[in-house]
Design an enzyme around this catalytic site. Structure first.
Site, PDB file in Angstrom:
ATOM      1  N   ASP A   1     -61.231 -14.309-130.073  1.00  0.00           N
ATOM      2  CA  ASP A   1     -60.770 -14.132-128.856  1.00  0.00           C
ATOM      3  C   ASP A   1     -61.203 -14.797-127.637  1.00  0.00           C
ATOM      4  O   ASP A   1     -62.359 -15.654-128.162  1.00  0.00           O
ATOM      5  CB  ASP A   1     -60.844 -12.463-128.616  1.00  0.00           C
ATOM      6  CG  ASP A   1     -60.146 -11.815-129.414  1.00  0.00           C
ATOM      7  OD1 ASP A   1     -58.705 -12.251-129.735  1.00  0.00           O
ATOM      8  OD2 ASP A   1     -60.337 -10.668-129.589  1.00  0.00           O
TER       9      ASP A   1
ATOM     10  N   HIS B   1     -57.284 -19.016-132.096  1.00  0.00           N
ATOM     11  CA  HIS B   1     -57.158 -17.568-131.588  1.00  0.00           C
ATOM     12  C   HIS B   1     -57.008 -16.800-132.683  1.00  0.00           C
ATOM     13  O   HIS B   1     -57.060 -15.533-132.320  1.00  0.00           O
ATOM     14  CB  HIS B   1     -56.129 -17.677-130.659  1.00  0.00           C
ATOM     15  CG  HIS B   1     -56.262 -16.818-129.362  1.00  0.00           C
ATOM     16  ND1 HIS B   1     -56.949 -15.631-129.583  1.00  0.00           N
ATOM     17  CD2 HIS B   1     -55.986 -16.875-128.136  1.00  0.00           C
ATOM     18  CE1 HIS B   1     -57.030 -15.039-128.402  1.00  0.00           C
ATOM     19  NE2 HIS B   1     -56.432 -15.780-127.453  1.00  0.00           N
TER      20      HIS B   1
END
Ligand SMILES: Cc1ncc(C[n+]2csc(CCOP(=O)(O)OP(=O)(O)O)c2C)c(N)n1
Ligand SMILES: [Mg+2]
Lengths: 660, 452
Positions: free
Chosen positions: B426, B422
């Site tokens: 995204d 992450h």
């Protein structure tokens, strides 16, 4: 003397003279490596004596032996090559000047030790007598040797056994630089013969014809069974004691020059009929060429291969004629027969003596009496005094004789009774018997069995309890056997009686009556094969002789304490079966060596070193030893008990090792 | 002209390797491309090939098999015929690497190379507080000598940081046999209590420890299995991934009926080479990565490097007896499915044999891992740094499915588990990517044909 005989003496002396002078030259130029004692001036003696000998007659000689070898028929090229250290030398490069061997022509060797040749010549005589060969044996030695005990023991033995042996003393008046007049209480050597009941003659050693005449009579007496003769040949060496040594600190130039004028070759020429001068010149030319060629041959010959340095320490291993594995009990179940250790050795010896007529036993009380330890009972009646020969108390003498006998084809068994007495003959054992096969590059075999009792007990005190097996284990050429039971004793004794190496067979006095099953038939146990007396997993114990029995007696008790002992009896110290020990230690990780004798430099030390080296990673504990204390063996029971390991000591050592 | 033979770097993080032995002898004529020696890097035992022609000159003090050497260490030369060795103190170079390189002494024992030290050397080490396990022996069969201990002791005086001393290891008193047993059983003598005289460790103590404690027990007297070099690398990498990465795993069910039937169709061709499920998916994934290149990014310090079309290399996680290993399928986008299938079966076999080369394991931009064969449906794969995403394949199972027209049909279903970092990506692009993979997987034939 015929013309041919004269020319033959002349030729022999000339070969010696020219060869020696050439060797002296080579020595000066540094071509010869070790000591070189020339025979210049004494040629008449070797030439005169050897003129009566056949190839089958044997000669045993000294440090000053070139002349004897040449007179016995050794070609100069073989002698030269030997001094040059070449593979073509008479001893294949193993000996040099003082170790000249050519058994093929009866040249049984020269010796770097003053004395033994007289004893060995007794052995040569003993073999001839036993085998009724009619051969004679001759010892050449210097005036220095007559003050050595070997002279006394040799002449006495030769006298009592009427040996066909000649003792030729070359009295050149000096032993190195010590005058004979100083070192002998009596001015005569020949005169000493009477003291032994032997004929003795003084001869002009520079007169070849005279030497030949007297030696001829002596040889004839010997061949006809009238025994030994001592000749004292008065002579002089006209070169230094050894090449390169100074000469005029102990004698004068005038004295040397005077003797040079009495040169034996010149003297022979002087009495030679004039019509032979042409043939003499021809001989001289032939000899000069022979010597020139000999040197060329020596210089061109190869050095022996370095890899051969360990060859001939022992004779070729011989397969057992009846190996132990075939000796397992016969199929038909007969009640296992139990006999004692001593009975087992008697069985082996008696059987082998019946089979092999070259075997004879020597020792004190081994004849009619049958041995102090009952080692030869009944054998005298079967084989008589020549094969069961009681000896005077002259250990060095009869051991030296045994060496000479083995060199000339018989198989002596020396029964020492107590092995302590071996020490009186140790020089003959270590310097002569053990080294003879090697020095002769395997051409002589040395089947000498030396047996005696060892071991501490019954207050025998220190001169009747020694063992010294570790000392013998250090001698290349010896086999050292130390059985722990009757079964092994028989098989090892048979092996010893059939092998060609000298064997030291040590019998522990405290187990001589111990019985066990011994098959009646014949079997040999190979040397260098340990026996695993008991299998176990926790501690390896290596023990010898009586200590095997001591340890064996503890194993069950220790097993109940959960200590499983693997007990190994090497049976022979040399060769030593480290393989079996190593395998055992790989299993147990623990090693204890139990010996009755002091630890220093002993068998335990040797085994420990070898296992620590090759088995280091197998060890789960330090290697331990149990030994007797470092002291002579005392008499009083309380003291005696204090110097030997007890069963309690051994048990405790095993327990502690298991805990390490 | 002479050429140095040095320890090559075989992998991304390789600092040192375990020298496994020469494949040529001193004096041999060597041609470029000949195998020269064997080296064990982080992942595999590898044959190192000569880069030049010449006559091999192995230094007198060259490393013995089992020695751990720094990358770049000179271990020999290739010289022209008749040329002599250059005057280089190369031996000392290797020796000077010893303290830093001896971190994995167990690899030596794994090869059966006897190492050890005599009791007197052990005592000296105790007296000087030198840790024997950090010394490389220079004696016969790598046995440690007193000189080695003294040298280590004085080195420590100079650069203390180089040599670790640990009172625990130096105080061990153990018999030679116990040491050997401990090596064989891979038991750390530190963990044992000796029952011999003065606490000496004996073989029975080692045997007892090996018997009574379960493998992997953490109790101090338990049977400790010391990590192999390979396992250590895996552990370090996973720990690093765990420490750095912010992983999110998305799962999605996919209808793999067509995929299964495509394989079945391949089988009907009678060809021996049938692409595996992971081959087909790798090919499909490559197409998706081309579209969503962020999922193929690689960390490089502060930056993310995105691959060019011909740099889309995909790692395949392979389970081997020595542990997890990830050989790489190269240029997946451009290679045909059949050549990919051939390549994957080759590198997987090499991986299982422990003979992958460094190059076989480099440059992946994305990894596919398959636990489906173990019946696992969904899981959370761990990202193989410096990559940023990994796709896990679940088991393919037949299930009753309600179709869009409300019929019940038997279909082959599979779960895809995508873990992404992450920090780099995204959720939305990752989800979009997974969606595209699902779509491709459900209609593989069309995608593959379009890709041709
Ligand atoms: C037992 C022994 N002691 C000492 C020696 C050293 N050594 C060699 S020759 C020799 C003199 C020997 O004199 P002799 O027996 O008269 O012989 P010669 O040298 O006069 O021929 C001596 C003492 C030796 N070889 N052996
Ligand atoms: Mg003399």
């Amino acid at each position: 003397m015929t013309n041919d005989q004269i020319l033959s003496l002349y030729r022999t002396m000339l070969i010696i003279r020219h060869t020696e002078e050439e060797l002296a030259r080579c020595h000066q130029r540094g071509l010869i490596h070790g000591a070189c004692h020339t025979y210049v001036g004494q040629e008449a003696i070797a030439a005169g004596v050897c003129s009566h000998l056949t190839k089958a007659d044997t000669v045993f000689s000294t440090h000053r032996g070139h002349g004897h070898a040449l007179a016995k028929g050794m070609p100069p090229r073989e002698l030269m090559a030997e001094l040059f250290g070449r593979a073509t030398g008479c001893s294949r490069g193993r000996g040099g000047s003082m170790h000249l061997f050519s058994p093929e022509i009866g040249m049984m060797g020269t010796s770097g030790i003053v004395g033994p040749c007289m004893l060995q010549a007794c052995g040569g005589g003993y073999s001839a007598k036993l085998m009724k060969s009619g051969n004679v044996a001759v010892a050449f030695f210097g005036d220095g040797a007559v003050n050595n005990g070997a002279f006394h023991e040799a002449l006495n033995m030769a006298s009592i056994w009427k040996l066909p042996t000649l003792f030729i003393c070359e009295n050149n008046q000096y032993a190195t630089e010590v005058p004979f007049s100083y070192s002998s209480g009596s001015p005569t050597v020949a005169g000493r013969a009477a003291g032994y009941g032997l004929p003795g003659f003084e001869v002009d050693g520079n007169d070849a014809v005279e030497v030949a005449r007297i030696a001829g009579e002596a040889v004839a007496r010997a061949r006809s069974g009238q025994g030994a003769t001592l000749l004292e040949c008065k002579t002089y060496r006209t070169r230094a004691h050894a090449e390169g040594m100074g000469d005029f600190t102990y004698r004068t130039r005038e004295e040397v020059d005077a003797w040079k004028k009495r040169c034996p070759i010149v003297r022979l020429k002087a009495i030679t009929p004039a019509e032979l001068s042409g043939r003499m010149e021809a001989i001289e030319a032939e000899v000069m060429e022979m010597v020139r060629e000999a040197r060329e041959f020596a210089e061109k010959s190869p050095y022996p291969e370095a890899t051969s340095a360990t060859a001939h320490v022992y004779s070729e291993a011989r397969a057992a004629s009846t190996p132990e594995s075939n000796a397992i009990r016969p199929a038909a179940p007969s009640p296992p027969r139990e006999i004692s250790f001593t009975q087992a050795t008697v069985e082996a010896l008696a059987g082998e003596m019946a089979r092999n007529p070259t075997i004879f036993v020597m020792g004190e009380g081994i004849g009619i009496r049958g041995g102090n330890f009952r080692t030869t009972p009944g054998l005298y009646d079967l084989h008589g005094a020549e094969r069961l020969c009681d000896t005077p108390i002259c250990e060095r003498g009869f051991v030296g004789l045994a060496g000479g006998a083995a060199m000339t084809g018989t198989r002596p068994v020396i029964d020492f009774m107590f092995a302590d007495f071996i020490l009186d003959s140790i020089g003959e054992v270590i310097n002569q018997i053990a080294k003879m096969q090697y020095m002769s590059s395997g051409r002589l075999k040395m089947p000498v069995l030396l047996r005696g009792c060892v071991g501490i007990g019954h207050s025998a005190a220190t001169h009747h309890s020694g063992s010294y097996h570790a000392l013998y284990g250090q001698v290349p050429g010896l086999r050292v056997v130390m059985p722990s039971n009757a079964y092994d004793a028989k098989g090892l004794m048979l092996r010893a009686l059939r092998c060609n190496d000298p064997v030291m067979f040590l019998e522990h006095r405290e187990i001589l009556t111990a019985k066990c099953h011994v098959p009646e038939h014949d079997y040999e146990i190979e040397f260098g094969k340990a026996s695993i007396v008991r299998e176990g997993t926790d501690v390896t114990v290596v023990a010898l002789a009586k200590m095997v029995l001591v340890t064996q007696g503890l194993c069950d008790m220790l097993q109940r304490e959960n200590i499983s002992v693997e007990l190994i009896d090497p049976r022979t110290i040399s060769p030593l079966d480290t393989e079996t020990i190593l395998r055992s230690v790989a299993k147990t990780g623990r090693l204890l060596i139990v010996e009755e004798t002091p630890a220093a430099f002993g068998l335990g030390a040797e085994i420990a070193a070898q296992i620590a080296d090759t088995g280091f990673n197998d060890l789960d504990a330090p290697i331990k030893r149990v030994n007797g204390v470092f002291a002579p063996t005392p008499y009083a029971p309380s003291l005696e008990a204090a110097v030997v390991p007890t069963d309690l000591d051994v048990a405790q050592a095993i327990r502690e090792l298991a805990r390490e | 002209m002479s050429f140095e033979i040095t320890i090559p770097r075989l992998g991304w993080s390789m600092e040192e390797g375990t020298f496994a032995g020469w494949m040529k002898k001193d004096g041999d004529a060597v041609r470029r491309g000949d195998a020269l020696f064997e080296l064990e890097g982080e992942k595999a035992l590898q044959e190192i090939e000569a880069l030049d022609d010449g006559v091999l000159r192995i230094l007198a003090d060259a490393p013995q098999p089992g020695a751990v050497l720094k990358v770049g260490a000179v271990i020999g030369y290739l010289v022209a015929d008749g040329e002599s060795l250059p005057q280089v103190q190369s031996g000392s170079e290797v020796v000077s690497h010893a303290p830093a390189t001896a971190k994995t002494p167990l690899t030596e024992e794994a090869k059966g190379v006897a190492t050890g030290a005599s009791p007197s050397v052990r005592r000296l080490a105790r007296e000087l507080s030198v840790d024997l396990s950090h010394i490389e022996g220079t004696g016969h069969r790598a046995r440690i000598s007193e000189d080695d201990v003294r040298a280590a002791s004085s080195r420590r005086g100079d650069h203390h940081a180089h040599t670790h001393t640990s009172p625990l290891t130096t105080d061990i008193i153990a018999t030679p046999r116990a040491r050997r047993a401990a090596k064989r059983a891979e038991i750390n003598l530190n963990t044992l209590q000796g029952t011999g005289r003065n606490g000496r460790i004996r073989e029975r103590d080692v045997v007892h420890a090996a018997k009574t404690h379960a493998i992997g027990s953490t109790s101090s007297s338990g049977h400790r299995v010391v990590l192999s070099g390979r396992r250590k690398v895996i552990a370090e990498r996973l720990a690093e991934s765990h420490r750095l990465v912010v992983p999110v795993t998305l799962t999605s069910k996919v209808d793999a009926t067509n995929l299964v039937s495509l394989r079945a169709q391949f089988k009907t061709t009678g060809e021996s080479l049938i692409p595996a499920i992971h081959d087909i998916i790798a090919k499909l994934v490559a197409g998706c990565l081309k579209q969503e290149r962020r999922l193929a990014g690689r960390w490089d310090g502060d930056a993310i490097v995105l691959p060019a079309d011909d740099e889309i290399h995909i790692g395949l996680a392979v389970d081997t007896p020595e542990g997890l290993i990830v050989p790489v399928l190269r240029n997946v986008l451009n290679e045909s499915l059949l050549s990919l299938a051939a390549e994957s079966s080759r590198i997987i076999r090499k991986a299982r044999d422990g003979r992958l080369s460094g190059a076989d394991m480099q440059d992946a931009v994305f990894t596919i891992t398959n636990l489906g064969s173990f019946g696992i449906e969904a899981f959370t794969p761990v990202i193989n740094l410096p990559e940023t995403a990994i796709l896990g394949l679940g088991a393919i199972r037949k299930q009753a499915v309600v179709t869009s027209d409300d019929r019940i049909e038997v279909r082959s279903l599979m779960t895809l588990s995508l873990t992404f970092d992450h920090r780099a990506i995204d959720g939305a692009p990752a989800a979009k990517f997974l969606q595209s993979v699902v779509a491709a997987t459900e209609n593989p034939a069309a995608r593959l044909l379009m890709a041709e």
